[in-house]
Design an enzyme around this catalytic site. Structure first.
Site, PDB file in Angstrom:
ATOM      1  N   GLU A 101     -12.587  -4.776  -0.752  1.00  0.00           N
ATOM      2  CA  GLU A 101     -11.149  -4.886  -1.006  1.00  0.00           C
ATOM      3  C   GLU A 101     -10.387  -3.883  -0.145  1.00  0.00           C
ATOM      4  O   GLU A 101     -10.974  -2.981   0.456  1.00  0.00           O
ATOM      5  CB  GLU A 101     -10.849  -4.667  -2.503  1.00  0.00           C
TER       6      GLU A 101
ATOM      7  N   HIS B   4       1.502  -5.447  -5.944  1.00  0.00           N
ATOM      8  CA  HIS B   4       0.353  -6.178  -5.406  1.00  0.00           C
ATOM      9  C   HIS B   4       0.868  -7.149  -4.352  1.00  0.00           C
ATOM     10  O   HIS B   4       1.820  -7.893  -4.592  1.00  0.00           O
ATOM     11  CB  HIS B   4      -0.382  -6.937  -6.511  1.00  0.00           C
TER      12      HIS B   4
ATOM     13  N   ARG C  70      -2.795  -1.471  -0.513  1.00  0.00           N
ATOM     14  CA  ARG C  70      -1.800  -2.380  -1.076  1.00  0.00           C
ATOM     15  C   ARG C  70      -0.370  -2.016  -0.691  1.00  0.00           C
ATOM     16  O   ARG C  70       0.462  -2.907  -0.476  1.00  0.00           O
ATOM     17  CB  ARG C  70      -1.941  -2.412  -2.604  1.00  0.00           C
TER      18      ARG C  70
ATOM     19  N   HIS D  12       2.815  -4.533 -10.126  1.00  0.00           N
ATOM     20  CA  HIS D  12       1.456  -4.778 -10.619  1.00  0.00           C
ATOM     21  C   HIS D  12       0.884  -3.637 -11.451  1.00  0.00           C
ATOM     22  O   HIS D  12       0.237  -3.869 -12.469  1.00  0.00           O
ATOM     23  CB  HIS D  12       0.548  -5.053  -9.424  1.00  0.00           C
TER      24      HIS D  12
ATOM     25  N   ARG E 284      -2.705   3.289  -5.888  1.00  0.00           N
ATOM     26  CA  ARG E 284      -4.056   3.100  -6.411  1.00  0.00           C
ATOM     27  C   ARG E 284      -4.938   2.346  -5.423  1.00  0.00           C
ATOM     28  O   ARG E 284      -4.540   1.311  -4.896  1.00  0.00           O
ATOM     29  CB  ARG E 284      -3.990   2.314  -7.729  1.00  0.00           C
TER      30      ARG E 284
END
Length: 507
Positions: free
Chosen positions: A116, A236, A283, A344, A379
């Site tokens: 990711e 997000h 992100r 998000h 994050r």
């Protein structure tokens, strides 16, 4: 129930795991889990990607995961916390596996690790694209097997009760709304753990369910707990765009890790202009790049392109995403998928130490409602479930060790909860809620710095809400949730204002 040794508020991964850890370690203690809806209704249930854990110590290492987390957090992570969380990860993972949680393996029986954004290695353990649902299911089943844990659904906590003792605020109990019997009641507790999740519903466009109204932040703030870094709301980058949808359907970061591209109206990839990692940047970078492209083009969305991928393997990895797309007439093997960044995850929250303690005695916070120092201002993908497990463990250890030194405080408070507001009052709250969501979404999208105007409007909505309470002389769940949303929105704006003023002084 008049009293319980431990009251856990919220039924996501953090709250359930904490209850299980204490319940097994101390079967002599009574534990109550209060959740304002049904136990399954949480952000955990919706988590698609998985949990980031170093399991391959040949290609990967703790140090690489630590560095990825620090880089993602933009220099604002607590490095000691990051090290603690990442080094604990394998042990917490094994505890999930011990209660029956299943993670995908390849044909050779080796973990099928996902990649990711922001990660330098494949290290995401997942259960197809329903990892959260798999974890939640097994946690709930384990809870049911522990006789000292009581699960109370449709119980909305209004506020925690506090007393001053030797100059320090102590948490002694909580007022809550029994939504089934429509009564406000009081419960005494030696220790309270907030695990209430995030505040995404403050925004018009979000992946968060309707229950994500920032209750824990508001409760803690009113009690005098320190709240920190609430200006850092993570957007997000790849939510499926559907007009007038709330919440938006999330398309997991893992889809880009699998090889999907982000393209514009001309079917050109553009993220590389902002970061050499392209779609696998963090992100915040990907979201900002998409927002810029949307602003320049005038189109309301860009696209996720999965057409070049092995679809048989894609469907095997992402069945729920594929099926949802089909319900709205999209076929990822041949269609571009419209996407847009949406609110998000909150990276800030109730400030806690390594033991999950707040500055209020006997009050702990875990999961998304807490600010642990792990995330900094952004994050790293799939670190949230890991954080929830580690800090639930930390809280459980500290509570089990120290609770015998605590005693119940006397309390005889009982309040009356009347019938719900009429439909016209429901519409009244809905109107205010939509205005707040639009205002907060515009604030983040435009970086509007007219703090005074926004704060004044929040205050006027709060006064109108309080006025309705006095007029009707009754408490309703809508009133409680909307009051919490206003409280948290105000904190976000104030923290954002402080950040802007500090930046101005620095430069």
């Amino acid at each position: 129930m008049k009293k319980t040794d431990i009251l856990i508020i919220g039924s996501g991964i953090a709250g359930l795991f904490c209850a299980i850890k204490i319940g097994k370690k101390r079967p002599d203690l009574s534990i109550a889990i209060m959740t304002k809806d049904k136990v399954k209704n949480s952000n955990t249930q919706l988590a698609q990607g998985g949990i980031a854990v170093v399991t391959d110590c040949i290609e990967d290492s703790f140090e690489q995961h630590i560095q990825d987390t620090l880089k993602s957090g933009g220099g604002l992570c607590d490095e000691e916390v990051v090290k603690m969380v990442i080094h604990q990860a394998p042990e917490r993972l094994n505890e999930l596996i011990d209660i029956g949680v299943s993670f995908d393996k390849n044909k050779s029986g080796i973990w099928n690790l996902g990649l990711e954004g922001g990660h330098s290695q494949h290290r995401i353990l997942h259960h197809k694209d329903i990892s959260g649902a798999e974890i939640e299911k097994n946690l709930i089943e384990t809870i049911k097997q522990l006789s000292n844990i009581t699960l109370l659904e449709d119980h909305l906590v209004i506020d925690v009760d506090t007393k001053k003792n030797n100059g320090r605020i102590n948490c002694t109990g909580a007022f809550y709304c029994d939504k089934i019997n429509k009564k406000v009641k009081y419960i005494r507790a030696k220790t309270i753990v907030l695990s209430t999740g995030g505040c995404g519903q403050i925004f018009k466009n979000t992946t968060n369910p309707e229950i994500a109204t920032g209750d824990g932040i508001a409760i803690a703030s009113r009690a005098g707990a320190v709240i920190k870094d609430m200006q850092y709301i993570q957007f997000h980058p790849t939510a499926l765009y559907e007009e007038n949808k709330n919440p938006f359907f999330l398309i997991s970061e893992a889809v880009r890790g699998f090889g999907a591209h982000i393209v514009n109206e001309d079917q050109k990839r553009f993220i590389f202009k902002d970061d050499i990692r392209g779609e696998l940047a963090t992100r915040d970078i990907v979201s900002q790049a998409i927002s810029k492209e949307i602003e320049m083009s005038g189109n309301p969305y860009v696209y996720l392109d999965c057409r070049h991928l092995d679809f048989e393997e894609f469907y095997s990895h992402f069945p729920s995403i594929t099926e949802y797309c089909k319900t709205i007439g999209l076929h990822p093997e041949k269609d571009l998928i419209p996407i847009v960044p949406v609110a998000h995850y909150q990276c800030g929250g109730i400030n806690v130490n390594k033991k999950s303690q707040t500055n209020i005695k006997n009050l702990y916070a875990i999961g998304e409602c807490s600010r642990t120092g792990l995330h900094g201002k952004n994050r790293l993908a799939s670190n949230s479930l890991l954080e929830a497990l580690v800090f639930a463990h930390q809280a459980s250890e500290h509570i089990a060790k120290n609770i015998d030194d605590l005693s119940f405080a006397p309390k005889d408070a009982m309040l009356q909860f009347d019938e719900p507001l009429m439909d016209k009052d429901s519409n009244y709250f809905m109107k205010f809620k939509k205005e707040l969501q639009t205002m907060m979404t515009f604030f983040y999208a435009s970086n509007d710095s007219d703090f005074v105007k926004i704060l004044n409007r929040i205050e006027s909505m709060k006064m109108a809400t309080v006025g309705l309470l006095f007029k009707k002389k009754k408490i309703t769940t809508q009133l409680i949730e909307f009051t919490n949303m206003l409280t948290v929105a105000k904190i976000i704006i104030e923290h954002h204002k402080t950040k802007v003023l500090k930046s101005a002084v620095m430069y």
